[in-house]
Design an enzyme around this catalytic site. Structure first.
Site, PDB file in Angstrom:
ATOM      1  CE  LYS A  85      -7.540   6.370 -12.484  1.00 20.79           C
ATOM      2  NZ  LYS A  85      -6.844   6.060 -11.227  1.00 20.79           N
ATOM      3  CD  GLN A 135     -11.903  -4.401  -2.126  1.00 25.43           C
ATOM      4  OE1 GLN A 135     -12.917  -5.083  -2.169  1.00 25.43           O
ATOM      5  NE2 GLN A 135     -10.727  -4.918  -1.781  1.00 25.43           N
ATOM      6  CG  HIS A 186      -8.407   5.678  -1.810  1.00 30.76           C
ATOM      7  ND1 HIS A 186      -7.585   6.012  -2.848  1.00 30.76           N
ATOM      8  CD2 HIS A 186      -9.589   5.317  -2.368  1.00 30.76           C
ATOM      9  CE1 HIS A 186      -8.239   5.857  -3.989  1.00 30.76           C
ATOM     10  NE2 HIS A 186      -9.448   5.443  -3.721  1.00 30.76           N
ATOM     11  CD  GLU A 225      -4.472 -20.302  16.195  1.00 31.43           C
ATOM     12  OE1 GLU A 225      -4.263 -20.119  17.414  1.00 31.43           O
ATOM     13  OE2 GLU A 225      -5.403 -21.003  15.763  1.00 31.43           O
ATOM     14  CG  ASP A 281      -2.334   9.180  -7.256  1.00 31.95           C
ATOM     15  OD1 ASP A 281      -3.343   9.301  -6.543  1.00 31.95           O
ATOM     16  OD2 ASP A 281      -2.309   8.481  -8.282  1.00 31.95           O
TER      17      ASP A 281
HETATM   18  C1  R5P Z   1      -7.050   6.248  -7.507  1.00 31.05           C
HETATM   19  O1  R5P Z   1      -8.164   6.602  -7.225  1.00 31.05           O
HETATM   20  C2  R5P Z   1      -5.889   6.500  -6.622  1.00 31.05           C
HETATM   21  O2  R5P Z   1      -5.822   7.816  -6.186  1.00 31.05           O
HETATM   22  C3  R5P Z   1      -4.594   6.107  -7.269  1.00 31.05           C
HETATM   23  O3  R5P Z   1      -4.405   6.920  -8.408  1.00 31.05           O
HETATM   24  C4  R5P Z   1      -4.607   4.669  -7.690  1.00 31.05           C
HETATM   25  O4  R5P Z   1      -5.090   3.859  -6.680  1.00 31.05           O
HETATM   26  C5  R5P Z   1      -3.201   4.240  -8.059  1.00 31.05           C
HETATM   27  O5  R5P Z   1      -3.233   2.902  -8.459  1.00 31.05           O
HETATM   28  P1  R5P Z   1      -2.262   2.367  -9.579  1.00 31.05           P
HETATM   29  O6  R5P Z   1      -0.891   2.818  -9.219  1.00 31.05           O
HETATM   30  O7  R5P Z   1      -2.430   0.872  -9.533  1.00 31.05           O
HETATM   31  O8  R5P Z   1      -2.736   2.942 -10.872  1.00 31.05           O
END
Ligand code: R5P
Length: 317
Positions: free
Chosen positions: A195, A100, A133, A42, A221
């Site tokens: 995608k 999530q 995100h 802890e 991204d």
């Molecule tokens: C998806 O919605 C996000 O913007 C990223 O493209 C995604 O989380 C990237 O994850 P990975 O590198 O595992 O494909």
């Protein structure tokens, strides 16, 4: 820079280097704290500075080990609240569990909301985060959230490279808005990859809307986790005749097979920010450029402390 003794910045172990760089930008010392462990593992945190009535900021990226860093942040917040800090801001450059953010199948949690609840309950009065995100994760908090974006530092870097014949590519539909902001800043054309996510670690780029033949590409991204998304999209645009391919992402998680995939992909340069410290393995591969968000974060902290506008940061640069 004049900042009074009312401002205190503390750092968790998630990204101490970034916290120190923020303090350097603000020309103030990092707050003192002692972190120890009981025999059973802890954690106990003792803040060494007097924080009564002060404006306190805790910098903690909840990167790997995610649970460990998250709990450490919660303990810090509780510690500062019980030490009578006047206002506490959780500065979370990388917010783990953010992906999530909805129930897209039965019997799954919404961890982004859970973590937002935990941070608020532990004692945060405000949150300062970078690329959560999805922007709507801000709404999971019932306290003010200042939401910054790595696109400020990344787009400046690509602009300085003066890339001709430029097309900005969004590697999936979710990033379309960000890609269009890049196109506004960099002045290129826009393309989008459709995608299909096959599993948590595998994504297949299926089709492109827009022209990439003979063009130089900047693909942006918010996060590179297993690199499935970015590598599959890079292969597709290369197959369709793209020239140079540059990748810009805010959070470099580089988990699972990410580094192997990146090595094999037709990518000319990968640029991330320092919201997450690079693992030794990622450092060793030597191909990843890291830009710092420290002055952007420091500037935001200064403005929050002085009750000045943070949104102006987006237009000032
Ligand atoms: C998806 O919605 C996000 O913007 C990223 O493209 C995604 O989380 C990237 O994850 P990975 O590198 O595992 O494909």
């Amino acid at each position: 820079m004049f900042l009074n003794d009312n401002l205190k910045i503390f750092s968790g172990s998630g990204n101490a280097e970034l916290a120190r760089a923020v303090c350097k930008y603000l020309e103030i010392p990092l707050g003192g704290a002692e972190v120890e462990r009981f025999a059973d593992g802890e954690k106990v945190i003792r803040v060494e500075d007097d924080v009564r009535g002060r404006d306190c900021f805790v910098v903690q990226s909840t990167c790997r080990p995610v649970d460990e860093h998250l709990v450490e942040l919660l303990i810090y917040l509780d510690c500062l609240r019980r030490a009578s800090a006047k206002r506490i801001t959780a500065v979370v450059p990388y917010f783990g569990y953010a992906r999530q953010d909805r129930k897209d199948e039965g019997r799954v949690p919404i961890t982004a909301k859970l973590v937002a609840n935990l941070i608020t309950t532990a004692g945060a009065d405000r949150v300062l985060a970078i690329d959560l995100h999805a922007a709507q994760v801000q709404g999971f908090f019932d306290i003010p959230v200042d939401h910054l974006s790595g696109e400020l530092v990344l787009s400046r870097y690509f602009r300085d490279k003066k890339i001709g014949n430029l097309t900005i590519v969004s590697p999936d539909v979710g990033n379309m808005k960000i890609a269009s902001r890049y196109a506004d800043r960099l002045g290129g054309e826009l393309a989008i990859v459709h995608k299909k996510r096959v599993s948590g670690t595998e994504a297949i780029a299926q089709e492109i809307i827009g022209d990439v033949k003979g063009r130089n590409i900047v693909m942006c991204d918010d996060i590179i986790a297993t690199a499935g998304t970015i590598c599959s999209a890079a292969k597709l645009v290369k197959d369709r005749g793209a020239e140079k391919i540059y990748i810009g992402a805010t959070h470099g998680v580089f988990a699972g097979q990410a580094l192997e995939r990146l090595k094999e992909a037709p990518i000319d340069e990968i640029v991330v920010t320092d919201t997450i410290p690079l693992t030794q393995e990622a450092r060793d591969c030597g191909d990843i450029k890291v830009l710092t968000v420290s002055s952007m974060l420091g500037e935001a902290i200064k403005r929050i402390h002085r009750n000045e506008s943070v949104s102006n940061l987006f237009t000032d640069h």
